[in-house]
Design a protein around this motif. Sequence first.
Motif, PDB file in Angstrom:
ATOM      1  N   CYS A 203       0.861  -1.184   0.000  1.00 54.77           N
ATOM      2  CA  CYS A 203       0.000   0.000   0.000  1.00 54.77           C
ATOM      3  C   CYS A 203       0.893   1.228   0.000  1.00 54.77           C
ATOM      4  O   CYS A 203       2.118   1.107  -0.075  1.00 54.77           O
ATOM      5  CB  CYS A 203      -0.963  -0.004   1.184  1.00 54.77           C
ATOM      6  SG  CYS A 203      -0.231   0.315   2.796  1.00 54.77           S
TER       7      CYS A 203
ATOM      8  N   THR B 288      -3.699   0.058   5.492  1.00 57.94           N
ATOM      9  CA  THR B 288      -4.476  -0.840   4.633  1.00 57.94           C
ATOM     10  C   THR B 288      -3.743  -2.141   4.330  1.00 57.94           C
ATOM     11  O   THR B 288      -4.368  -3.192   4.230  1.00 57.94           O
ATOM     12  CB  THR B 288      -4.909  -0.159   3.319  1.00 57.94           C
ATOM     13  OG1 THR B 288      -3.756   0.257   2.589  1.00 57.94           O
ATOM     14  CG2 THR B 288      -5.825   1.019   3.582  1.00 57.94           C
ATOM     15  N   SER B 289      -2.436  -2.101   4.211  1.00 64.13           N
ATOM     16  CA  SER B 289      -1.715  -3.351   3.939  1.00 64.13           C
ATOM     17  C   SER B 289      -1.764  -4.280   5.145  1.00 64.13           C
ATOM     18  O   SER B 289      -1.776  -5.505   4.991  1.00 64.13           O
ATOM     19  CB  SER B 289      -0.269  -3.089   3.526  1.00 64.13           C
ATOM     20  OG  SER B 289       0.474  -2.521   4.581  1.00 64.13           O
TER      21      SER B 289
ATOM     22  N   ALA C  70      -5.255  -5.940   4.991  1.00 62.25           N
ATOM     23  CA  ALA C  70      -5.278  -6.906   3.900  1.00 62.25           C
ATOM     24  C   ALA C  70      -4.387  -8.109   4.199  1.00 62.25           C
ATOM     25  O   ALA C  70      -4.786  -9.257   3.976  1.00 62.25           O
ATOM     26  CB  ALA C  70      -4.855  -6.236   2.592  1.00 62.25           C
TER      27      ALA C  70
ATOM     28  N   THR D  39      -3.303  -2.488  -2.276  1.00 60.01           N
ATOM     29  CA  THR D  39      -4.487  -1.700  -1.967  1.00 60.01           C
ATOM     30  C   THR D  39      -4.377  -0.328  -2.614  1.00 60.01           C
ATOM     31  O   THR D  39      -5.223   0.530  -2.401  1.00 60.01           O
ATOM     32  CB  THR D  39      -4.684  -1.564  -0.440  1.00 60.01           C
ATOM     33  OG1 THR D  39      -3.539  -0.927   0.120  1.00 60.01           O
ATOM     34  CG2 THR D  39      -4.916  -2.911   0.202  1.00 60.01           C
TER      35      THR D  39
ATOM     36  N   ILE E 266      -8.235  -3.962  -2.784  1.00 61.59           N
ATOM     37  CA  ILE E 266      -9.050  -2.983  -2.055  1.00 61.59           C
ATOM     38  C   ILE E 266     -10.305  -3.620  -1.472  1.00 61.59           C
ATOM     39  O   ILE E 266     -10.883  -3.106  -0.513  1.00 61.59           O
ATOM     40  CB  ILE E 266      -9.381  -1.754  -2.935  1.00 61.59           C
ATOM     41  CG1 ILE E 266      -9.829  -0.567  -2.081  1.00 61.59           C
ATOM     42  CG2 ILE E 266     -10.423  -2.109  -3.981  1.00 61.59           C
ATOM     43  CD1 ILE E 266      -8.766   0.000  -1.198  1.00 61.59           C
TER      44      ILE E 266
ATOM     45  N   ILE F 141     -10.553  -3.957   2.167  1.00 62.00           N
ATOM     46  CA  ILE F 141     -10.857  -2.738   2.907  1.00 62.00           C
ATOM     47  C   ILE F 141     -12.332  -2.373   2.762  1.00 62.00           C
ATOM     48  O   ILE F 141     -13.013  -2.085   3.735  1.00 62.00           O
ATOM     49  CB  ILE F 141      -9.980  -1.557   2.419  1.00 62.00           C
ATOM     50  CG1 ILE F 141      -8.492  -1.940   2.407  1.00 62.00           C
ATOM     51  CG2 ILE F 141     -10.238  -0.299   3.240  1.00 62.00           C
ATOM     52  CD1 ILE F 141      -7.952  -2.478   3.712  1.00 62.00           C
TER      53      ILE F 141
END
Length: 91
Positions: A8, A14-15, A18, A56, A71, A74
């Motif tokens: 990301c 976000t990583s 994920a 992401t 994505i 998320i």
Amino acid sequence: MKKVIVACGGAVATSTVAANKIRAILKENNINADVQQCRVSELSTKASDADLIVTTAKVDRDYGVPVIHGIAFISGVGLEKTKAQILETLQ
């Protein structure tokens, strides 16, 4: 052992979400994989020995490795399709 890179923008928020979800999916499906996180800007130096990249963030560059846009981990939109793509790529 497979190697999955989750990338990301900052390799933090976000990583992490994920990567944790990907680890769970792989464990549920008995796929032994090393899941690592990085920034998108680091992919050029980390991608060469990866089996899969999940991002992401938007990535247009070809790293010679399958890239899946993650994505859905998320947003929740298209999550089953994304899971299926990851499993298909790593099996």
